[in-house]
Each structure stands twice: as structure tokens, then as C-alpha cells.
Design a protein around this motif. Structure first.
Motif, PDB file in Angstrom:
ATOM      1  N   VAL A  46      64.438 -31.707 -60.447  1.00 18.25           N
ATOM      2  CA  VAL A  46      65.179 -30.662 -59.729  1.00 18.25           C
ATOM      3  C   VAL A  46      66.573 -31.206 -59.454  1.00 18.25           C
ATOM      4  O   VAL A  46      66.725 -32.221 -58.767  1.00 18.25           O
ATOM      5  CB  VAL A  46      64.493 -30.278 -58.405  1.00 18.25           C
ATOM      6  N   ALA A  47      67.579 -30.548 -60.017  1.00 18.25           N
ATOM      7  CA  ALA A  47      68.959 -30.949 -59.764  1.00 18.25           C
ATOM      8  C   ALA A  47      69.498 -30.142 -58.597  1.00 18.25           C
ATOM      9  O   ALA A  47      69.263 -28.945 -58.500  1.00 18.25           O
ATOM     10  CB  ALA A  47      69.808 -30.676 -61.004  1.00 18.25           C
ATOM     11  N   VAL A  48      70.186 -30.823 -57.692  1.00 22.67           N
ATOM     12  CA  VAL A  48      70.872 -30.112 -56.609  1.00 22.67           C
ATOM     13  C   VAL A  48      72.363 -30.223 -56.891  1.00 22.67           C
ATOM     14  O   VAL A  48      72.932 -31.326 -56.852  1.00 22.67           O
ATOM     15  CB  VAL A  48      70.525 -30.706 -55.237  1.00 22.67           C
ATOM     16  N   LEU A  49      72.962 -29.097 -57.216  1.00 23.25           N
ATOM     17  CA  LEU A  49      74.350 -29.109 -57.654  1.00 23.25           C
ATOM     18  C   LEU A  49      75.277 -28.872 -56.481  1.00 23.25           C
ATOM     19  O   LEU A  49      75.051 -27.967 -55.663  1.00 23.25           O
ATOM     20  CB  LEU A  49      74.562 -28.020 -58.713  1.00 23.25           C
ATOM     21  N   GLY A  50      76.303 -29.698 -56.387  1.00 22.90           N
ATOM     22  CA  GLY A  50      77.334 -29.463 -55.385  1.00 22.90           C
ATOM     23  C   GLY A  50      78.194 -28.291 -55.810  1.00 22.90           C
ATOM     24  O   GLY A  50      78.002 -27.685 -56.863  1.00 22.90           O
ATOM     25  N   ILE A  51      79.144 -27.955 -54.940  1.00 19.38           N
ATOM     26  CA  ILE A  51      80.081 -26.882 -55.274  1.00 19.38           C
ATOM     27  C   ILE A  51      81.319 -27.531 -55.869  1.00 19.38           C
ATOM     28  O   ILE A  51      81.857 -28.484 -55.319  1.00 19.38           O
ATOM     29  CB  ILE A  51      80.452 -26.081 -54.011  1.00 19.38           C
ATOM     30  N   THR A  67      71.709 -24.626 -56.243  1.00 17.60           N
ATOM     31  CA  THR A  67      73.097 -24.832 -55.834  1.00 17.60           C
ATOM     32  C   THR A  67      73.144 -24.951 -54.314  1.00 17.60           C
ATOM     33  O   THR A  67      72.684 -24.071 -53.596  1.00 17.60           O
ATOM     34  CB  THR A  67      73.995 -23.671 -56.303  1.00 17.60           C
ATOM     35  N   ALA A  68      73.702 -26.068 -53.854  1.00 19.39           N
ATOM     36  CA  ALA A  68      73.806 -26.321 -52.410  1.00 19.39           C
ATOM     37  C   ALA A  68      75.142 -25.794 -51.905  1.00 19.39           C
ATOM     38  O   ALA A  68      76.112 -25.743 -52.656  1.00 19.39           O
ATOM     39  CB  ALA A  68      73.709 -27.817 -52.137  1.00 19.39           C
ATOM     40  N   TYR A  92      74.135 -33.774 -57.759  1.00 20.81           N
ATOM     41  CA  TYR A  92      75.244 -33.959 -58.681  1.00 20.81           C
ATOM     42  C   TYR A  92      76.486 -33.424 -57.967  1.00 20.81           C
ATOM     43  O   TYR A  92      76.637 -32.222 -57.781  1.00 20.81           O
ATOM     44  CB  TYR A  92      74.965 -33.205 -59.980  1.00 20.81           C
ATOM     45  N   GLN A  93      77.340 -34.329 -57.494  1.00 25.25           N
ATOM     46  CA  GLN A  93      78.394 -33.937 -56.564  1.00 25.25           C
ATOM     47  C   GLN A  93      79.749 -34.541 -56.927  1.00 25.25           C
ATOM     48  O   GLN A  93      79.831 -35.684 -57.367  1.00 25.25           O
ATOM     49  CB  GLN A  93      78.041 -34.423 -55.144  1.00 25.25           C
ATOM     50  N   GLY A  94      80.788 -33.783 -56.670  1.00 25.90           N
ATOM     51  CA  GLY A  94      82.144 -34.291 -56.819  1.00 25.90           C
ATOM     52  C   GLY A  94      82.593 -35.022 -55.567  1.00 25.90           C
ATOM     53  O   GLY A  94      81.850 -35.127 -54.588  1.00 25.90           O
ATOM     54  N   ASP A  95      83.829 -35.526 -55.600  1.00 20.32           N
ATOM     55  CA  ASP A  95      84.285 -36.335 -54.465  1.00 20.32           C
ATOM     56  C   ASP A  95      84.648 -35.493 -53.250  1.00 20.32           C
ATOM     57  O   ASP A  95      84.484 -35.928 -52.117  1.00 20.32           O
ATOM     58  CB  ASP A  95      85.433 -37.281 -54.850  1.00 20.32           C
ATOM     59  N   GLY A  96      85.136 -34.278 -53.477  1.00 21.81           N
ATOM     60  CA  GLY A  96      85.378 -33.398 -52.335  1.00 21.81           C
ATOM     61  C   GLY A  96      84.056 -33.064 -51.676  1.00 21.81           C
ATOM     62  O   GLY A  96      83.909 -33.095 -50.453  1.00 21.81           O
ATOM     63  N   ASP A  97      83.072 -32.789 -52.494  1.00 19.59           N
ATOM     64  CA  ASP A  97      81.750 -32.395 -52.023  1.00 19.59           C
ATOM     65  C   ASP A  97      81.057 -33.543 -51.284  1.00 19.59           C
ATOM     66  O   ASP A  97      80.638 -33.403 -50.136  1.00 19.59           O
ATOM     67  CB  ASP A  97      80.917 -31.976 -53.245  1.00 19.59           C
ATOM     68  N   PHE A  98      80.980 -34.679 -51.941  1.00 16.82           N
ATOM     69  CA  PHE A  98      80.184 -35.800 -51.411  1.00 16.82           C
ATOM     70  C   PHE A  98      80.911 -36.574 -50.301  1.00 16.82           C
ATOM     71  O   PHE A  98      80.294 -36.985 -49.319  1.00 16.82           O
ATOM     72  CB  PHE A  98      79.845 -36.756 -52.557  1.00 16.82           C
ATOM     73  N   ALA A  99      82.240 -36.775 -50.494  1.00 14.60           N
ATOM     74  CA  ALA A  99      82.935 -37.721 -49.617  1.00 14.60           C
ATOM     75  C   ALA A  99      83.811 -37.058 -48.560  1.00 14.60           C
ATOM     76  O   ALA A  99      84.263 -37.714 -47.632  1.00 14.60           O
ATOM     77  CB  ALA A  99      83.800 -38.666 -50.462  1.00 14.60           C
ATOM     78  N   SER A 100      84.057 -35.744 -48.700  1.00 14.96           N
ATOM     79  CA  SER A 100      84.896 -35.087 -47.693  1.00 14.96           C
ATOM     80  C   SER A 100      84.045 -34.151 -46.838  1.00 14.96           C
ATOM     81  O   SER A 100      83.533 -34.540 -45.788  1.00 14.96           O
ATOM     82  CB  SER A 100      86.033 -34.314 -48.370  1.00 14.96           C
ATOM     83  N   MET A 128      87.726 -28.013 -59.247  1.00 16.68           N
ATOM     84  CA  MET A 128      87.574 -26.565 -59.398  1.00 16.68           C
ATOM     85  C   MET A 128      88.656 -25.744 -58.700  1.00 16.68           C
ATOM     86  O   MET A 128      89.106 -24.723 -59.212  1.00 16.68           O
ATOM     87  CB  MET A 128      86.207 -26.132 -58.882  1.00 16.68           C
ATOM     88  N   THR A 129      89.065 -26.197 -57.520  1.00 14.65           N
ATOM     89  CA  THR A 129      90.014 -25.392 -56.738  1.00 14.65           C
ATOM     90  C   THR A 129      91.459 -25.633 -57.145  1.00 14.65           C
ATOM     91  O   THR A 129      92.375 -25.066 -56.561  1.00 14.65           O
ATOM     92  CB  THR A 129      89.830 -25.649 -55.233  1.00 14.65           C
TER      93      THR A 129
END
Ligand SMILES: Cc1ncc(C[n+]2csc(CCOP(=O)(O)OP(=O)(O)O)c2C)c(N)n1
Ligand code: SF4
Lengths: 246, 358
Positions: A46-51, A67-68, A92-100, A128-129
Motif C-alpha cells: 500500500v503506497a501512501v502518496l504525498g501531495i 492519497t494523504a 512517497y513524499q516530497g520535501d515540502g510534504d515531508f519536511a515542511s 507541483m506548485t
């Protein structure tokens, strides 16, 4: 003729990648798919995808995913894993998602030693933004919300998530890799496999931080973004195993 | 069935466990701490999982995750904590994830006051998060009702694949009353309920794109997104047709009808009895589900006979008044009897308000 290479079954064969050319997200999701296949875990994952761009492939992943909300992937993964411990659950997360925005959820899940795996994509920017500053943005690196580049006095310094989590007692395995060379792609693959195996063995929290490029928002072409990654990103974020309790 | 003496919050938690809830995550906030505390003792006894989340935000997202596996899951909080959960609640609604939560609400905006109040009505019934989704919202007036509603809430959540809210005030949450607990669902029944969700749950599936569990709180395709919104809207319409619960107390010949829910309704009911003893024609309509709201019961009153509607709420400004007005449609005056800030409605205040109108 013998077939020696095929697209991972983790991704639908008939869909073209949604990532920008040269984006290493596509390399990493391919590696994850290959590792799951190799470990015979595709039907248990099960993958939990960041935004962020980290969710761009949800349409064509062929296995279970959730999708979280932005930043909350580690909390969502905690719920999934605790409610159904046999699943192989990774975020599976980007740096904005995981670290901010998700810093609290990330550190807390690591501190609880949740038996989950985090694949953390550090590209030093919000993809993405449209290229806003991330906690991982390098000093001097330009972002759409830091037009003069990141300034220490105003924005503080790049955050090193592996090292921050290494201050905690519970995490089991923390490694930083990249996908800038064929060797490093193989190392990343190995690290992902190890992190998944740790979870199957019930060892607790594992994270692979993967330093990647974002050609689009770095404003560089594919080759130049590789140079930037090699010269700048990897100087700030040295690769290697930060912790391995195995 | 044995009657036990229990505090509202603990009774809610026990009812949830009996309904098959096997996952709870929450963050401390008065006046609902007894809910997580009770779960922390009780869930391990039945093979369930309790987590004290690092925040309300984390807790609702843990519930989103756990409920995504098909496990009956719950969270609870009080007003500002509910605000923090609202993004996660919206995600559950969007992704059609069944879960139950309770709001033991506070006395005003901001941190408010911890004493009993009904200040979260509009948030609960109209917009518990972004995106126009709705939930069934139950408003207990007794601890027994809180128990029965919590027990049933899990069935409604599963039926609709949607969150369900138990909207309490601090009186219901902290008061002790005798209750009869519903029978505990057995392990086989709980397993069967979980099995029924296997096709969509995020638990791993045989490798087949069409069969994957895909928990998707939104969509990039505007056509698919609109379709999802239309399906949800149709479900909300169905609730309005089939799921309204309302108590109508001595309204047949009433000339003054009070409308009140939760603890206010309980107080209003004693006032009805007082006036009825004097032969005064006073009645009460009590919404049991505040969403779907019992518009019909109010709409169908005989306005040749009813002279005034009295909206009784522990909220300033009045909130339920908006729904009452929608149903009355200007056919008679609506007066209000209000208190707020954590001040519990006094019987005398309601008596006086009625006295002025009859
Ligand atoms: C609560 C919330 N805030 C903001 C956003 C907007 N948003 C979408 S993606 C994103 C940033 C993603 O950056 P990163 O996590 O670095 O991932 P990348 O796109 O680089 O993979 C933001 C801020 C959102 N979707 N939700
Ligand atoms: S914006 Fe950056 S991170 Fe997103 S797909 Fe394009 S290159 Fe990759």
C-alpha cells in the motif's frame, strides 16, 4: 529472443509518465515497482502518496494506494499499518510534504518507530506548485518565493532530514541516496529493498532520502540540472548510510 | 439487559467498541479526554489499536488510514480540535471512507470555553471542511442516546461510505447516567463487516489495475469529480427522504412550538410538561439528526393553530435558527431563547421566554 528488461508491472503498461523530462521521480517509482516485484510484494503493498509531483503517478500505479492530505502521509501510513500490520506500507513524499507542512507527522512517526517505510524525494524545491522555496532549498538557490535566492538570515538553512531523524532513538535505518549515476540508481534500488525488508522483518521505521533534480523548477535543462545536483545538492546533502541498526 | 452507570464520554467509547470499532486515534482536549482515555484501556482488551496522535491533524489522518483498510475507526475532539481535523474529515468524505467522530463542543470561537455549549451547529451541519460535503450528524439528548447513536453511527458510516458525526455538548459528555449498553458484536461479525469492504480497501490486491484499492480524495478529471459530487448530492437527498430522526412532543394541538436539540431539548421538554400541567398548549420538536434536519416536521405544522415558534439553543448568535426559518417559511414569527459561552440553559429562562409568548 529472450526478454531481459521490461517495464515494472507496478505501473500500467499503456500510460505515458506524467513527469517532466529528466525528472527523477520516474526513476524512483520504477525502482519501487521493480523491488516490489522482486520481493513478491506487489499484491501486499500500500503506497501512501504525498501531495505534490509525488502523486502524479497515482492514476497509473497498478497496486493499492492512498492519497494523504499534504504532509500527513506518515500519519495515514501509521493508521494503515497499525490497522492491518501484514501490509507493506510505504509513504512517497516530497520535501515540502515531508519536511515542511508534515514535519510534525514525519518526526513523530519516526520517533514512535512506526514499522513503515518512507521514500523521501528531496529535490530542494516545491515541484507541483511551481518552484516555491522548500525547507531543503539550498542557500542562494532561487525559488519563486525567494527571488533573490535563499538567504540564511531570512530563511534559515537547508534542513537535513536524515540527520534530524538520526537524533531520535527509534528509527532503524536512514540512508541518503541519489539517482544521478547508474551506480547510484542501483544503490537507491538496494536501499529501497533494504528498507522494505526491514519492515517485513518488523524492525520499525526506515527512510530512504533520495536527492533528485527538478529540471523544470530549477530552470535548467536535463543535463545542467544533473550538474547542479552533482555540484551543489550533493555537497549540501552527502550520500551514505546515516543509521543502520541491522 | 443490565443497566450501568456511566459518564457520557466513556459510554460513547464503550458503545463504539461494541459496534466493532477497533481503531481510535485522538489528541487530548477538555471536555472529551475520557473518550481517548477509555479507548486506551479498552481497545487492547479486544485486539484493537489506540494511538495518542501528536495532534488532531495527525489523529484524523491516522483514522483516515486505518478506516481505509476497512477497519471500523473513530476519533473525537472538542471544537478547536475539530477545526484542525476538518481537512482530514473532508478527505474521508471525498474518498468515501467510513469513519465516526464525536465533537464534545465548546462555548465559542477560538479556544472558547470548556463548559457545555452548542456553538458548532453550523460547522457540524453545513461545512465541517472544504468542498461542500455533508455528513449525518446525530445530536444526543441523553447518555443513552449517545450510546445508541454511536453504536448505529458505524452502520450508517459503512452503508454510505461517509463520515458520521456525534455532536455532543459538555453536559452529555461529562454527565453520569444509567445506560443499557448494546450487545457486543462478536469477532466473526466484525471480521465479516471488514470483509465486506475488501474490494475497495487499501489492503493489497492481486495485481490487476482494475482491482487495485485506490483511495482517491479528489480527481484531476473534472468530469469524474463532478460525477462524484453528484453521487454525494444524491446520497444527501436520500438522507433527507429516509433518515431524518425527530421527536415531536405534544405538538398536535400546540400553539407554541419550541425547536431544540441535544441538552437544550431536554430542558425544553421539562418546560413543555410544566406548561401542559397548567393547560397551556406548548409543544416541542426535537431534531435527533441535525443533518438531515427535520424540515418536514416543522414545515407540516398547522400554522392556523401555531402562533409562534421558539428556537431554543445554547448558541449566540442562534445557528439552528437558519434551518428552522427555512422550514417555517415566514408563516409565523420565530422567537429565540439563547445562552452561550458555556452557560447551561436554565429552565427558568425557557419558562420566561415561553411566558412572554402565550
Ligand atoms: C493543505 C495544502 N496546502 C497546500 C497545497 C498545495 N500544494 C500542492 S503540492 C505542494 C508542494 C509540493 O512540493 P513537494 O512536497 O516538495 O513535492 P514535489 O512536487 O516537489 O514532488 C503544495 C504546497 C495543498 N495541496 N494542500
Ligand atoms: S515539476 Fe519538478 S518534480 Fe515535478 S515532475 Fe516536473 S521535474 Fe519532476
Amino acid at each position: 529472443m529472450e526478454k531481459i528488461y521490461a517495464r515494472t508491472k507496478g505501473l500500467r503498461p499503456d500510460v505515458v509518465s506524467g513527469f517532466c523530462p529528466g525528472c527523477m521521480h520516474s526513476t524512483v517509482i520504477k525502482l519501487i515497482g521493480e523491488v516490489l516485484e522482486e520481493m513478491n510484494q506487489m499484491d501486499n503493498a500500500v503506497a501512501v502518496l504525498g501531495i505534490g509531483c509525488c502523486g502524479l503517478h497515482m492514476e497509473y500505479m497498478s497496486y493499492d494506494n492512498v492519497t494523504a492530505p499534504h504532509g500527513r502521509a506518515c500519519a495515514v501510513a501509521t493508521g494503515i499499518k497499525r490497522a492491518n500490520s501484514k501490509s507493506l506500507v510505504y509513504t512517497y513524499q516530497g520535501d515540502g510534504d515531508f519536511a515542511s507542512i508534515g514535519l510534525g507527522e514525519s518526526v513523530s512517526a519516526a520517533n514512535r518507530g512506526e514499522n513503515i517505510t518512507v521514500i523521501f524525494i528531496n529535490n530542494g524545491i516545491y515541484g507541483m506548485t511551481g518552484g516555491q522555496m522548500a525547507p531543503t532549498t539550498l542557500l542562494g538557490m532561487k525559488a519563486s518565493t525567494a527571488p533573490k535566492g535563499r538567504i540564511a538570515e531570512e530563511h534559515g538553512y537547508p534542513m537535513h532530514m536524515c540527520e534530524i531523524l538520526n537524533q531520535l532513538t527509534a528509527p532503524y535505518y536512514l540512508e541518503r541516496t541519489s539517482c544521478n549515476t547508474p551506480q547510484n540508481v542501483l544503490k537507491t534500488r538496494k536501499a529501497i529493498k533494504k528498507a522494505f525488508q526491514n519492515q517485513l522483518d518488523g524492525k520499525g521505521f526506515s527512510m530512504v532520502e533520495i536527492v533528485t533534480s527538478c529540471p523544470t523548477n530549477w530552470g535548467l535543462d536535463t543535463m545542467k540540472s544533473l550538474d547542479y545536483l552533482n555540484e551543489k545538492m550533493l555537497t549540501e546533502y552527502p550520500l551514505g548510510v546515516i543509521r543502520d541498526n541491522g | 439487559m443490565e443497566r450501568v452507570f456511566m459518564k457520557g464520554c466513556e459510554a460513547i467509547a464503550e458503545a463504539a467498541v461494541r459496534a466493532g470499532c477497533r481503531f481510535f486515534a485522538g489528541y487530548p482536549i477538555t471536555p472529551q479526554n475520557e473518550i481517548p482515555e477509555y479507548f486506551s484501556r479498552r481497545l487492547p482488551e479486544v485486539g484493537g489499536v489506540f494511538i495518542q496522535g501528536e495532534s488532531e491533524v495527525a489523529s484524523i489522518n491516522m483514522v483516515y488510514g486505518a478506516a481505509s483498510t476497512g477497519t471500523r475507526s473513530m476519533t473525537s475532539s472538542s471544537s478547536p480540535g475539530i477545526s484542525l481535523k476538518s481537512e482530514g474529515i473532508s478527505y474521508c468524505a471525498a474518498a468515501r471512507i467510513p469513519m465516526v467522530y464525536a465533537n464534545v463542543s465548546r462555548g465559542g470561537p477560538g479556544v472558547g470555553s470548556i463548559q457545555p455549549a452548542q456553538m458548532d451547529y453550523l460547522q457540524a451541519t453545513k461545512a465541517s471542511g472544504n468542498g461542500g460535503f455533508k455528513m449525518m450528524v446525530f445530536a444526543p439528548a441523553t447518555v443513552q442516546e449517545a450510546v445508541d447513536m454511536t453504536f448505529a453511527a458505524f452502520d450508517y458510516a459503512d452503508r454510505d461510505r461517509n463520515p458520521v458525526l456525534i455532536l455532543c455538548d459538555g453536559v452529555i459528555g461529562t454527565m453520569m447516567e444509567p445506560v443499557v449498553m448494546p450487545e457486543m458484536k462478536g469477532d466473526a461479525e466484525i471480521a465479516a463487516i471488514k470483509d465486506g469492504k475488501k474490494s475497495w480497501a487499501a489492503i493489497g490486491h492481486e495485481l490487476d489495475y482494475a482491482k487495485r484499492g485506490w483511495i482517491q480524495p479528489g480527481n484531476w478529471s473534472t468530469a469524474v469529480m463532478q460525477q462524484g459530487n453528484e453521487e454525494a448530492a444524491a446520497m444527501y437527498d436520500n438522507w433527507q427522504k429516509n433518515d431524518v430522526q425527530v421527536e415531536q412532543y405534544k405538538v398536535e394541538d400546540a400553539e407554541l412550538v419550541m425547536v431544540a436539540y441535544g441538552i437544550s431539548a431536554r430542558i425544553a421538554k421539562t418546560v413543555v410538561d410544566k406548561y401542559r400541567a397548567d393547560g397551556k398548549k406548548v409543544g416541542l420538536i426535537r431534531p435527533i439528526t441535525v443533518n438531515p434536519f427535520p424540515y418536514e416536521a416543522i414545515e407540516n405544522l398547522n400554522y392556523g393553530q401555531v402562533k409562534t415558534i421558539l428556537d431554543v439553543e445554547m448558541s449566540i448568535p442562534a445557528q439552528m435558527l437558519q434551518d428552522v426559518s427555512l422550514a417555517v417559511k415566514g408563516r409565523c414569527p420565530i422567537e429565540t431563547c439563547l445562552c452561550s459561552g458555556g452557560n447551561i440553559m436554565k429552565k427558568e429562562q425557557v419558562m420566561d421566554a415561553v411566558a412572554k409568548l402565550i
